[in-house]
Design an enzyme around this catalytic site. Sequence first.
Site, mmCIF file in Angstrom:
data_model
loop_
_atom_site.group_PDB
_atom_site.id
_atom_site.type_symbol
_atom_site.label_atom_id
_atom_site.label_comp_id
_atom_site.label_asym_id
_atom_site.label_seq_id
_atom_site.Cartn_x
_atom_site.Cartn_y
_atom_site.Cartn_z
ATOM 1 N N PRO A 1 0.829 -1.206 0.000
ATOM 2 C CG PRO A 1 -0.661 -1.531 1.741
ATOM 3 C CD PRO A 1 0.648 -2.009 1.210
ATOM 4 N N GLY B 1 2.668 4.480 1.278
ATOM 5 C CA GLY B 1 3.113 4.935 2.592
ATOM 6 C C GLY B 1 3.750 3.881 3.461
ATOM 7 C CE LYS C 1 5.061 0.814 -2.638
ATOM 8 N NZ LYS C 1 4.149 1.364 -1.609
ATOM 9 C CG HIS D 1 -26.090 8.770 16.752
ATOM 10 N ND1 HIS D 1 -26.971 8.415 15.766
ATOM 11 C CD2 HIS D 1 -24.889 8.275 16.362
ATOM 12 C CE1 HIS D 1 -26.344 7.752 14.818
ATOM 13 N NE2 HIS D 1 -25.075 7.652 15.152
ATOM 14 C CD GLU D 2 -21.329 9.307 18.140
ATOM 15 O OE1 GLU D 2 -20.701 8.238 18.327
ATOM 16 O OE2 GLU D 2 -21.622 9.724 17.006
ATOM 17 C CG HIS E 1 -22.736 4.239 17.710
ATOM 18 N ND1 HIS E 1 -23.237 3.288 16.844
ATOM 19 C CD2 HIS E 1 -22.873 5.430 17.062
ATOM 20 C CE1 HIS E 1 -23.653 3.864 15.731
ATOM 21 N NE2 HIS E 1 -23.452 5.175 15.839
#
Length: 629
Positions: A225, A227, A230, A447-448, A451
Amino acid sequence: MKKSNFNIKNEDPKIEINKPEEHNSWRKQELSFWFYLAFMMLSLYLWQGFKQYQQKEIPYSEFLQKMQAGDIEEAVVTDKVISGKFRSTNATFDEKKTQYFITVPLFNNELANELAKNGVKYTVRHGDNWLSTFLFSWVLPFGLIFLLWNWMAQRMSGGAQSFLNIGGNRARIHPEGNNKTTFKDVAGVEDAKQELGECIDFLKDPTLIQHLGGHMPKGILLVGPPGTGKTLLARAVAGEASVPFFNISGSEFIEMFVGVGASRVRDMFDQARQKSPCIIFIDELDAIGGARGIGTVMGGHDEREQTLNQLLTEMDGFDPSSGVIVMAATNRPEVLDKALLRAGRFDRQIVVDKPDLEARIAILTLHTQNMEIAKDVDLKVVAQRTPGFVGADLANIANEAAILAVRNRHEEINMLDFEAAIDRVIAGPKRKSRLLGSVEKNRVAFHEAGHTLVAETVPTGEPVHKVSIIPRGVAALGYTLQLPTQERFLSTEQELKDQIAILMGGRVSEELVFTDVSSGASNDLERASEIARGMVTQLGMSKKLGALTYGKRQQLTYLGTQGIEEKNYSEETSRLIDSEVKILIDEGYQRATQILTEKRKLLNKLAAALEQKEVLSGEEVAALIKKDT
């Protein structure tokens, strides 16, 4: 790191002898200069001939005679010359051909009268210095035109090279000893370093394998991928072996002129052979190494394919014992031409994948070794919070933490700076200008909290690390972050179902408290639908459809995206797939509803704490849950 093609010490006899690129570059520049000079001389000669054809110089005495005879129609008098036009009615045949004239006046009237009285035909020349005439009439115009032409040629060639040198090698050459990057500067890729360590031994002493009848690999392809390091690995190999390093991007071979890329490939390999042992590194190989004859591009593939053909020929042609190793990097191995990947060209393919937990800790340690780090910083926690991050992302987090520490006037970079840096990279910067109203803030808090409570309840849910209702990025009004307890590479059916239930927790919480839902759950629904559809069509986790895959899809492994799905099933199967996906979503919805209904009081407490503090840590969430139980 210096990047100079000519920063080579004279005391190295090997490097001093082999400088063909300097000689060739000077020869090409010299040819360019003489070409421009000849072109300008020809242009000036033709222009002067055109002016002479249009305008005739006559003696001043003749001008006076014609003026007295009324043969001059108009004249322009300056301090040095008189130019004008003959009267066409009285002009001779030659004068009709050259209707315009020019002459130099004599401003001494007494001398002019004497000359006219004695019938002397005279021509006047102004007394300019020949040196100034040469400089201002020849050297200065030629110099300006030459500079302008050379600038235009450089712009046309797309770089700092002259127009005639457009086919030359553009690789940036780092001579032996100038590359200071070693394996100490690379962390988190131990498997790749072990594979490349053998190449370093071959470069230092090619006879290590030659006496056994083998040879060095011609090409090494680094796949992974973006970043993951390489290019850094390739530099480290050259630094460890202390050999020259040729660095060029695949896109730099391609020009608007067909054949230029192939010429650059030939030039680069010629220089590499003369500097062997050395390393040629081609970054973004897919720019020139894409499969031939696939797709249609306006203008055709002639230039790219000729460049690829030349690269294949050069890799076949050079002697493996010459000490030249071609390294390349790509994050799109699936598009490369098969001829590139066969044995004898890129013999080795080394995967440089995303780092695991231990590798991320090593990378963070490397990037923070020169920073002022506070004692409360736990790099293991930072690494746990960043699953899926590559080396470049981790370096960015360390740098962002340093920037935030300076902004907050901290003497050292503490854990809060790292936490804020991670939040910034994952969810975006804080949106201080976006203030939530009391109604919206209350809805986001519930909402949070939904979760969070579902994540802490389901069997395979990861512990919640932080919950926030501070707007970040473009559209995020809040977020819930979970901290994995261990690195995982597989997901079971139960874990995927729990993830769906966690994603549905926000929408269910809104529905229980406010009796209606908002648009805030759009991203949750999208992610839940993707998980459910993948379980049915790709993972064989549907009893009705069985252990089969549906839909042929090109997986772009290292970019993390997928191509267009090719439908290979019937309409009846399609309806069954939709039905099974809906069943999984409904099941997750029902589980979230059951959990939040049973723990409604705890949901209210979590939402109230969130609305008051805006951010809750994992310890605070755990304390609230423990207190309630």
